[in-house]
Write a protein that holds these residues in place. Structure first.
Motif, PDB file in Angstrom:
ATOM      1  N   ALA A  89       7.539 -20.684 101.245  1.00 57.28           N
ATOM      2  CA  ALA A  89       7.782 -19.345 100.709  1.00 57.28           C
ATOM      3  C   ALA A  89       6.621 -18.889  99.833  1.00 57.28           C
ATOM      4  N   ALA A  90       6.188 -19.776  98.932  1.00 54.55           N
ATOM      5  CA  ALA A  90       5.070 -19.412  98.050  1.00 54.55           C
ATOM      6  C   ALA A  90       3.783 -19.206  98.849  1.00 54.55           C
ATOM      7  N   GLY A  91       3.537 -20.076  99.846  1.00 50.80           N
ATOM      8  CA  GLY A  91       2.324 -19.951 100.635  1.00 50.80           C
ATOM      9  C   GLY A  91       2.260 -18.662 101.427  1.00 50.80           C
ATOM     10  N   SER A  92       3.375 -18.297 102.079  1.00 47.72           N
ATOM     11  CA  SER A  92       3.390 -17.052 102.858  1.00 47.72           C
ATOM     12  C   SER A  92       3.241 -15.835 101.964  1.00 47.72           C
ATOM     13  N   LEU A  93       3.858 -15.864 100.782  1.00 51.06           N
ATOM     14  CA  LEU A  93       3.753 -14.733  99.865  1.00 51.06           C
ATOM     15  C   LEU A  93       2.340 -14.608  99.316  1.00 51.06           C
ATOM     16  N   ILE A  94       1.747 -15.725  98.901  1.00 47.63           N
ATOM     17  CA  ILE A  94       0.381 -15.679  98.363  1.00 47.63           C
ATOM     18  C   ILE A  94      -0.615 -15.299  99.450  1.00 47.63           C
ATOM     19  N   LEU A  95      -0.411 -15.805 100.666  1.00 46.00           N
ATOM     20  CA  LEU A  95      -1.319 -15.482 101.757  1.00 46.00           C
ATOM     21  C   LEU A  95      -1.283 -13.996 102.092  1.00 46.00           C
ATOM     22  N   SER A  96      -0.102 -13.416 102.127  1.00 42.40           N
ATOM     23  CA  SER A  96       0.002 -11.979 102.422  1.00 42.40           C
ATOM     24  C   SER A  96      -0.634 -11.137 101.332  1.00 42.40           C
ATOM     25  N   MET A  97      -0.411 -11.510 100.081  1.00 41.31           N
ATOM     26  CA  MET A  97      -1.052 -10.785  98.982  1.00 41.31           C
ATOM     27  C   MET A  97      -2.569 -10.942  99.035  1.00 41.31           C
ATOM     28  N   GLY A  98      -3.034 -12.135  99.429  1.00 37.76           N
ATOM     29  CA  GLY A  98      -4.468 -12.347  99.560  1.00 37.76           C
ATOM     30  C   GLY A  98      -5.081 -11.509 100.669  1.00 37.76           C
ATOM     31  N   VAL A  99      -4.364 -11.354 101.780  1.00 39.91           N
ATOM     32  CA  VAL A  99      -4.872 -10.529 102.879  1.00 39.91           C
ATOM     33  C   VAL A  99      -5.016  -9.079 102.440  1.00 39.91           C
ATOM     34  N   VAL A 100      -3.996  -8.568 101.749  1.00 40.02           N
ATOM     35  CA  VAL A 100      -4.062  -7.185 101.264  1.00 40.02           C
ATOM     36  C   VAL A 100      -5.216  -7.016 100.273  1.00 40.02           C
ATOM     37  N   GLY A 101      -5.347  -7.969  99.347  1.00 35.17           N
ATOM     38  CA  GLY A 101      -6.454  -7.892  98.397  1.00 35.17           C
ATOM     39  C   GLY A 101      -7.809  -8.008  99.059  1.00 35.17           C
ATOM     40  N   VAL A 103      -8.590  -7.019 102.102  1.00 35.83           N
ATOM     41  CA  VAL A 103      -8.887  -5.745 102.770  1.00 35.83           C
ATOM     42  C   VAL A 103      -9.452  -4.745 101.774  1.00 35.83           C
ATOM     43  N   PHE A 104      -8.846  -4.644 100.605  1.00 32.03           N
ATOM     44  CA  PHE A 104      -9.371  -3.726  99.595  1.00 32.03           C
ATOM     45  C   PHE A 104     -10.749  -4.181  99.095  1.00 32.03           C
ATOM     46  N   TYR A 105     -10.960  -5.485  99.053  1.00 34.04           N
ATOM     47  CA  TYR A 105     -12.271  -5.991  98.623  1.00 34.04           C
ATOM     48  C   TYR A 105     -13.353  -5.609  99.624  1.00 34.04           C
ATOM     49  N   LEU A 106     -13.036  -5.662 100.913  1.00 35.28           N
ATOM     50  CA  LEU A 106     -14.014  -5.266 101.926  1.00 35.28           C
ATOM     51  C   LEU A 106     -14.289  -3.764 101.892  1.00 35.28           C
TER      52      LEU A 106
END
Length: 414
Positions: A89-101, A103-106
């Motif tokens: 649960a923690a891994g999927s949540l952190i991974l999704s937040m990382g993907v969104v972040g 994208v904004f970083y790019l």
């Protein structure tokens, strides 16, 4: 052979009086009217409870929707990586937040690199507008100064209202941040322990009621998953078409604006309006009013395609809802609860439809036979009445046939 009247009643038998027939109709209408009034009062009471507990209902509902997206990823981590439920649960949540972040970083360098150009174009456009106003005879310099002084005075008079509005805005932002944090925490808990909820409900409600609740909750979960996937597809199509249009017109920040359109698609009405408005303003500043009109035409065409064809069609397919029901539910949800109501209207309506369909299935099972669409009465060669049930059109393809049963030889049968 017995003589019968036109209505099929024996000639010597006296029928019911007109007053009795009308009285029975009035009683039936009164009973059903009272039942519908009770249902309406129950719905009103439920709406008041939701209003009073909105600070709880909103994050729970949003967390459930996010969980439907992340649940497959958490399941893959458990099966392939052998992670425990909490770590998945923690891994999927952190991974999704990382993907969104990420994208904004790019997108940040593109935005930062072209922002200066847009600011320069904006300043130059304002200067050209000022020069044009001063050179033309439409507005004199004295009239322009008077208008600016009037605006300044109005702003000074509205200082209190502006300050209170800023405080309200700060409060709204704070509330949104609190709801975001609570939603993320609930999403983690639902991903970790959500699988235990349906067995718990089954055990608390008992075998008889629990099995029905478990089936309805399972179908509702599947419906929510279909909704969020469909909304993602619709938003992606909008972003691709609008992004291509912006690139062809030569508008700067085309990719960031396309990403903004994608995320705005998850907020009905206002999201598309804000994203489209930003794109038109950028086009107006960067490429002029002709380019802005072209961008506006592209956005309007894409939004009309989405709102009238694509979104209702895909949502009606994925959630088994008619397109008219989707449109009316969005309109009603937006009227009652604003932007959030418009966003949640379709999944809530789909869940209600799931419950109604299940109740209809149980009613059909209680009857013992599928409900026929039409019931015809014909006569056999021997003169006996025969009832024929005209079932669904797919029955022939499935090997079924229209059921028939011989009715008792009653003189009242016409």
């Amino acid at each position: 052979m017995k003589a019968t009247t036109q209505g099929g009643r024996p000639a010597g038998e006296r029928g019911r009086s007109r007053a009795e027939v009308i009285g029975d109709g009035i009683q039936w209408t009164a009973r059903w009217s009272l039942r519908w009034v009770c249902i309406a009062l129950g719905a009103l009471l439920l709406g008041l409870v939701i209003k009073w507990t909105w600070t709880i209902v909103l994050p729970v509902t949003l967390a459930l929707i996010i969980t439907t997206v992340l649940a497959p990823l958490a399941g893959l981590m458990e099966r392939w990586l052998r992670f425990p439920p909490a770590l998945s649960a923690a891994g999927s949540l952190i991974l999704s937040m990382g993907v969104v972040g990420f994208v904004f970083y790019l997108l940040a360098p593109s935005v930062g690199g072209q922002t200066g150009q847009i600011v320069d174009d904006t300043v130059g456009g304002l200067q050209r507008l000022q020069e044009w106003v001063q050179e033309s005879d439409i507005v004199s310099k004295r009239q322009l100064d008077t208008a600016l002084q009037t605006v300044q005075d109005r702003l000074m008079e509205s200082t209190g209202d502006i300050a209170s509005g800023v405080l309200v805005g700060v409060g709204a932002v704070t509330s949104a941040l609190v709801n975001l944090v609570v939603t993320l925490i609930l999403t983690f808990l639902f991903l970790k322990d959500g699988r235990k909820f349906i067995p718990w409900v089954r055990g608390v409600a008992g075998d008889k009621v629990g099995s029905h609740l478990a089936e309805v909750l399972t179908r509702s979960w599947t419906t929510l998953s279909g909704f969020i996937r469909t909304q993602a597809v619709v938003s992606m199509i909008d972003a691709v078409f609008i992004g291509i249009g912006l690139i062809l017109v030569g508008v700067p920040l085309a990719v960031p604006l396309a990403v903004l359109t994608f995320f705005g698609g998850f907020v009905p009405i206002v999201g598309a309006f804000v994203a489209g408005g930003v794109a038109v303003l950028v086009a107006l500043v960067a490429v002029g009013w002709k380019g802005a009109l072209i961008v506006l035409a592209i956005i309007v065409a894409v939004q009309q395609l989405e709102g009238n064809v694509l979104s209702p069609w895909l949502q009606s397919k994925s959630m088994n809802l008619h397109a008219a029901v989707v449109l009316l539910s969005v309109a009603l949800g937006g009227t009652l609860f604003g932007i959030v109501g418009a966003f949640l209207a379709v999944p809530v309506t789909a869940v209600i439809a799931v419950v109604l369909r299940y109740l209809n299935e149980q009613a059909a099972l209680a009857e013992g036979t599928p409900e026929p669409l039409h019931r015809l009465v014909v006569e056999t060669a021997a003169g006996h009445p025969l009832a024929v049930d005209d079932v669904d059109d797919d029955s022939d393809a499935q090997g079924g046939a229209a059921s028939a049963e011989e009715l008792p030889d009653d003189d009242s049968t016409s």
